[in-house]
Design a protein around this motif. Structure first.
Motif, PDB file in Angstrom:
ATOM      1  N   SER A   1      -8.473  -3.083   2.977  1.00 37.05           N
ATOM      2  CA  SER A   1      -8.337  -5.058   4.197  1.00 37.05           C
ATOM      3  C   SER A   1      -8.860  -5.567   2.937  1.00 37.05           C
ATOM      4  O   SER A   1      -9.568  -5.098   2.105  1.00 37.05           O
ATOM      5  CB  SER A   1      -9.979  -4.911   4.880  1.00 37.05           C
TER       6      SER A   1
ATOM      7  N   HIS B   1       1.145  -1.613  -0.153  1.00 33.88           N
ATOM      8  CA  HIS B   1      -0.002   0.468   0.175  1.00 33.88           C
ATOM      9  C   HIS B   1       0.638   1.425  -0.167  1.00 33.88           C
ATOM     10  O   HIS B   1       0.474   2.507   0.231  1.00 33.88           O
ATOM     11  CB  HIS B   1      -0.536  -0.324   1.418  1.00 33.88           C
TER      12      HIS B   1
ATOM     13  N   GLU C   1      -8.687   3.894   0.404  1.00 34.07           N
ATOM     14  CA  GLU C   1      -8.934   4.220   1.922  1.00 34.07           C
ATOM     15  C   GLU C   1      -8.705   2.452   2.361  1.00 34.07           C
ATOM     16  O   GLU C   1      -8.137   2.549   3.498  1.00 34.07           O
ATOM     17  CB  GLU C   1     -10.412   4.841   1.946  1.00 34.07           C
ATOM     18  N   ASP C   2      -9.592   2.153   2.366  1.00 33.09           N
ATOM     19  CA  ASP C   2     -10.208   0.825   3.359  1.00 33.09           C
ATOM     20  C   ASP C   2      -9.039  -0.519   1.425  1.00 33.09           C
ATOM     21  O   ASP C   2      -9.436  -1.020   0.810  1.00 33.09           O
ATOM     22  CB  ASP C   2     -11.122   0.127   2.635  1.00 33.09           C
TER      23      ASP C   2
ATOM     24  N   VAL D   1     -12.813  -5.910   1.223  1.00 34.48           N
ATOM     25  CA  VAL D   1     -13.433  -5.004   0.748  1.00 34.48           C
ATOM     26  C   VAL D   1     -12.885  -5.136  -0.624  1.00 34.48           C
ATOM     27  O   VAL D   1     -13.373  -4.964  -1.389  1.00 34.48           O
ATOM     28  CB  VAL D   1     -12.650  -3.587   1.310  1.00 34.48           C
TER      29      VAL D   1
END
Length: 125
Positions: A81, A54, A78-79, A84
Motif C-alpha cells: 500500500s 510488485h 507484504e503490504d 505503508v
C-alpha cells in the motif's frame, strides 16, 4: 523521470507519485488491463518510462533479455500500500534518479533498498 505503475499495484500509487512531483501513470490509463508484462516493458522502453511493480517477472525479463532499459523498481513487501511503503519508495526514487534514468533495477524492501545497474549479468553457477 516518468513512471508506469503496474496493474498489480493500486492506482493510488500514481496519485501519490504525482503529488510528490514525480510524473506517473497507472498502466490502466495507458494500455489494456490484461496486457502481458512484455508489452508493458516495450511501452516503457519506447516511451522512456520506469516501471514500478510488485511483480518479479519484470526483473526476470531484464535478466533473460540482458535489457538496458527500461528501469524497473520492484516493491518487495507484504503490504504494498502507498500508505505503508510510499514514502520509502519516493525516497529511493529520488536517491537513485540518475541510475534509473540510465538503466537500473531498484528493489525496495521494508528494511533496505538494493540497486543493480542494467544490463543484468546474473550467472547460474
Amino acid at each position: 523521470m516518468k513512471l508506469i505503475v503496474d496493474m498489480n499495484l493500486s492506482p493510488r500509487w500514481a496519485g501519490l507519485l504525482v503529488k510528490s512531483g514525480i510524473e506517473a501513470a497507472h498502466w490502466s490509463e495507458l494500455g489494456a488491463n490484461n496486457a502481458p508484462d512484455s508489452e508493458i516493458m516495450t511501452y516503457a522502453r519506447v516511451n522512456d518510462y520506469v516501471v514500478l511493480t510488485h511483480d518479479l517477472d519484470f526483473s526476470a525479463i531484464l535478466a533473460a533479455t540482458h535489457g538496458e532499459k527500461p528501469s524497473v523498481v520492484q516493491i518487495r513487501a507484504e503490504d504494498v500500500s502507498p500508505d505503508v511503503i510510499g514514502l520509502q519508495v519516493i525516497a529511493a526514487l529520488r536517491q537513485m534518479a540518475i541510475e534509473l534514468e540510465n538503466g537500473a533495477l531498484l528493489t525496495v524492501e521494508p528494511n533496505r533498498t538494493r540497486m543493480r545497474l542494467l544490463p543484468l549479468n546474473w550467472s547460474l553457477d
